[in-house]
Scaffold this motif. Structure first.
Motif, PDB file in Angstrom:
ATOM      1  N   ILE A 298       0.851  -1.190   0.000  1.00 30.12           N
ATOM      2  CA  ILE A 298       0.000   0.000   0.000  1.00 30.12           C
ATOM      3  C   ILE A 298       0.891   1.247   0.000  1.00 30.12           C
ATOM      4  O   ILE A 298       1.701   1.444   0.912  1.00 30.12           O
ATOM      5  N   VAL A 299       0.772   2.050  -1.046  1.00 29.99           N
ATOM      6  CA  VAL A 299       1.456   3.350  -1.104  1.00 29.99           C
ATOM      7  C   VAL A 299       0.456   4.346  -0.526  1.00 29.99           C
ATOM      8  O   VAL A 299      -0.443   4.818  -1.212  1.00 29.99           O
ATOM      9  N   SER A 300       0.632   4.665   0.751  1.00 27.85           N
ATOM     10  CA  SER A 300      -0.445   5.317   1.503  1.00 27.85           C
ATOM     11  C   SER A 300      -0.614   6.806   1.227  1.00 27.85           C
ATOM     12  O   SER A 300      -1.667   7.372   1.508  1.00 27.85           O
ATOM     13  N   GLY A 301       0.430   7.468   0.703  1.00 27.90           N
ATOM     14  CA  GLY A 301       0.300   8.900   0.453  1.00 27.90           C
ATOM     15  C   GLY A 301       1.359   9.419  -0.499  1.00 27.90           C
ATOM     16  O   GLY A 301       2.430   8.822  -0.648  1.00 27.90           O
ATOM     17  N   GLY A 302       1.036  10.548  -1.127  1.00 25.40           N
ATOM     18  CA  GLY A 302       1.968  11.143  -2.090  1.00 25.40           C
ATOM     19  C   GLY A 302       2.253  12.608  -1.844  1.00 25.40           C
ATOM     20  O   GLY A 302       2.766  13.307  -2.718  1.00 25.40           O
ATOM     21  N   ASN A 303       1.955  13.094  -0.645  1.00 26.23           N
ATOM     22  CA  ASN A 303       2.122  14.518  -0.347  1.00 26.23           C
ATOM     23  C   ASN A 303       3.529  14.812   0.171  1.00 26.23           C
ATOM     24  O   ASN A 303       3.725  15.250   1.308  1.00 26.23           O
ATOM     25  N   ILE A 304       4.512  14.602  -0.674  1.00 32.11           N
ATOM     26  CA  ILE A 304       5.901  14.835  -0.282  1.00 32.11           C
ATOM     27  C   ILE A 304       6.213  16.327  -0.316  1.00 32.11           C
ATOM     28  O   ILE A 304       5.728  17.057  -1.180  1.00 32.11           O
ATOM     29  N   ASP A 305       7.021  16.756   0.642  1.00 32.43           N
ATOM     30  CA  ASP A 305       7.445  18.156   0.704  1.00 32.43           C
ATOM     31  C   ASP A 305       8.411  18.429  -0.438  1.00 32.43           C
ATOM     32  O   ASP A 305       9.484  17.831  -0.517  1.00 32.43           O
ATOM     33  N   ILE A 306       8.042  19.333  -1.318  1.00 34.02           N
ATOM     34  CA  ILE A 306       8.857  19.621  -2.500  1.00 34.02           C
ATOM     35  C   ILE A 306      10.253  20.097  -2.120  1.00 34.02           C
ATOM     36  O   ILE A 306      11.218  19.922  -2.868  1.00 34.02           O
ATOM     37  N   ASN A 307      10.385  20.671  -0.922  1.00 41.01           N
ATOM     38  CA  ASN A 307      11.674  21.218  -0.503  1.00 41.01           C
ATOM     39  C   ASN A 307      12.705  20.149  -0.151  1.00 41.01           C
ATOM     40  O   ASN A 307      13.894  20.450  -0.059  1.00 41.01           O
ATOM     41  N   ILE A 308      12.266  18.918   0.067  1.00 41.93           N
ATOM     42  CA  ILE A 308      13.230  17.879   0.430  1.00 41.93           C
ATOM     43  C   ILE A 308      13.432  16.849  -0.684  1.00 41.93           C
ATOM     44  O   ILE A 308      14.219  15.918  -0.517  1.00 41.93           O
ATOM     45  N   ILE A 309      12.740  17.031  -1.796  1.00 43.72           N
ATOM     46  CA  ILE A 309      12.845  16.031  -2.864  1.00 43.72           C
ATOM     47  C   ILE A 309      14.289  15.869  -3.333  1.00 43.72           C
ATOM     48  O   ILE A 309      14.764  14.749  -3.548  1.00 43.72           O
ATOM     49  N   ASP A 310      15.010  16.976  -3.503  1.00 46.40           N
ATOM     50  CA  ASP A 310      16.385  16.888  -3.985  1.00 46.40           C
ATOM     51  C   ASP A 310      17.253  16.065  -3.036  1.00 46.40           C
ATOM     52  O   ASP A 310      18.037  15.211  -3.467  1.00 46.40           O
ATOM     53  N   ARG A 311      17.107  16.301  -1.728  1.00 45.66           N
ATOM     54  CA  ARG A 311      17.892  15.549  -0.757  1.00 45.66           C
ATOM     55  C   ARG A 311      17.484  14.077  -0.727  1.00 45.66           C
ATOM     56  O   ARG A 311      18.331  13.186  -0.600  1.00 45.66           O
ATOM     57  N   VAL A 312      16.198  13.837  -0.850  1.00 45.28           N
ATOM     58  CA  VAL A 312      15.712  12.454  -0.875  1.00 45.28           C
ATOM     59  C   VAL A 312      16.251  11.720  -2.092  1.00 45.28           C
ATOM     60  O   VAL A 312      16.712  10.571  -2.006  1.00 45.28           O
TER      61      VAL A 312
END
Length: 401
Positions: A298-312
């Motif tokens: 189950i991929v429970s959510g997709g509301n990732i903080d755009i500010n941390i995408i690069d670090r992730v």
């Protein structure tokens, strides 16, 4: 009490607002496993939370609706409650940790909720919500430890079995336990042989520790970028259900979560937040006994903080062997950089950054350090480049992996 009839009732009520998310094959996320995804990140508000909050609010009395509601959330439950309250025209206040991603805060406000930011993590916002609840005679909409909320989340279990009768196991993210409680209760009642596995971030493993120790415990602190599951204390109701219906719980590291987010983006074109990707991380990194099984994550959510995408993304690339850096000790003379670059190029690596340092007091006057950041294919590719550099006489003093 939670019953299978209540979950079916929730399914009927939720037809008004929830759509049945399709199960997606994803064998390319794990070569030894038959992985499928249940992408609740594509649900309205970007997560599964709308299911539990809408069903709970549908059960309120007219008096409760007139007084208004309050909830605490790191973001996804907040949006689910806010939208549900908007649909029912109920006054709504949401207490959120001040560390919540701005995108989630603004999304919650956009549904008409009054947002109260509270210093600390989810548990601190919960305490403030309870205080205001008593002071203002509001109805508290719990994010997980409520049977109506659990029943709403349990509709995912009904859908999975309806869509895929050959499923052997379901892998579920865990924060406070509402999602896995509902899914496990529904799935085990309809198919007792099915395995239910929970996954938590290693730095926020309250349900994991409670499950292993056999008692509900509270952590002193949690620290994970998977903010949607950063919960210090599991629910009392959810813990009892988990004990009875869940087969095992495992944890995943921050880097493993990042790698799962990266793989979902690259291979499935799915955007998942940290909390939503932990189930996939557990499957990818062989944390569970699911080899050769039909497994739904189950991929429970997709509301990732755009500010941390690069670090992730950077962390995910490093863990999967797609990026690395070598610090090489050199004699400071012409042609050294050319020699290093040629070896990397001949091996199919792509240099993306170079840092030159000749000021370290610990090295000889005629020496320097060269840090080279390289895009690579995998860990075997990294080792090949490394071996070739050493073969040509270059001294690697540090490698970032």
């Amino acid at each position: 009490m939670l019953t299978i009839d209540k979950i079916y009732d929730a399914k009927n009520v939720l037809k008004k607002i929830v759509h049945k998310t399709n199960i997606i094959p994803a064998d390319n996320l794990g070569s030894e496993n038959h992985i499928y995804l249940k992408p609740e990140n594509l649900q309205l508000t970007g997560s599964f939370k709308i299911r539990g909050s809408f069903y709970k609010i549908s059960k309120l009395t007219e008096e409760e609706k007139q007084h208004g509601i309050i909830a605490s959330s790191a973001g996804n439950h907040a949006q689910g409650v806010a939208l549900s309250a908007q649909k029912a025209q109920i006054p709504c206040t949401i207490c959120m940790p001040d560390s919540s991603p701005l995108s989630k805060v603004e999304a919650t406000k956009s549904y008409g909720a009054n947002v109260c930011l509270v210093e600390g993590v989810y548990d601190d916002s919960y305490e403030e919500a309870i205080r205001q609840c008593k002071e203002k005679n509001l109805t508290f909409i719990h994010p997980y430890d409520d049977e109506d909320v659990i029943a709403g989340q349990g509709t995912i279990g009904l859908e999975i079995l309806d869509q895929m009768d050959s499923v052997d196991a379901i892998v579920v993210p865990i924060g406070g336990g509402g999602l896995i409680s509902g899914v496990a209760f529904a799935a085990k009642n309809l198919k007792p042989s099915i395995k239910i596995y929970g996954v938590q971030a290693a730095n926020a493993a309250s349900m994991y520790e409670s499950f292993k120790q056999g008692k509900n415990i509270a952590l002193d602190h949690v620290n994970t970028f998977a903010d949607g599951i950063a919960v210090k204390h599991p629910g009392n109701n959810t813990f009892e259900i988990v004990k009875q219906y869940v087969d095992d719980i495992v944890t995943v590291s921050e880097d493993e979560i990042a790698a799962a987010i990266l793989s979902l983006m690259e291979k499935q074109r799915i955007v998942a937040e940290g909390a939503g990707a932990v189930s996939v991380a557990a499957a990818m990194f062989n944390k569970l006994p699911i080899k050769g099984k039909n497994v739904v994550c189950i991929v429970s959510g997709g509301n990732i903080d755009i500010n941390i995408i690069d670090r992730v993304m950077t962390r995910g690339l490093l863990l999967s062997g797609r990026k690395t850096s070598f610090t090489i000790a050199l004699t400071d003379k012409p042609g050294q950089l050319l020699g290093v670059s040629k070896i990397i190029s001949d091996n199919g690596g792509n240099v993306v950054a170079i840092d030159y340092d000749n000021g370290d007091p610990e090295m000889a006057i005629t020496s320097c350090f060269l840090k080279v950041t390289v895009e690579t294919r995998n860990h075997d590719h990294i080792e090949k480049i490394k071996d070739d550099l050493i073969h040509h006489g270059f001294i690697i003093v540090h490698e970032r992996v």
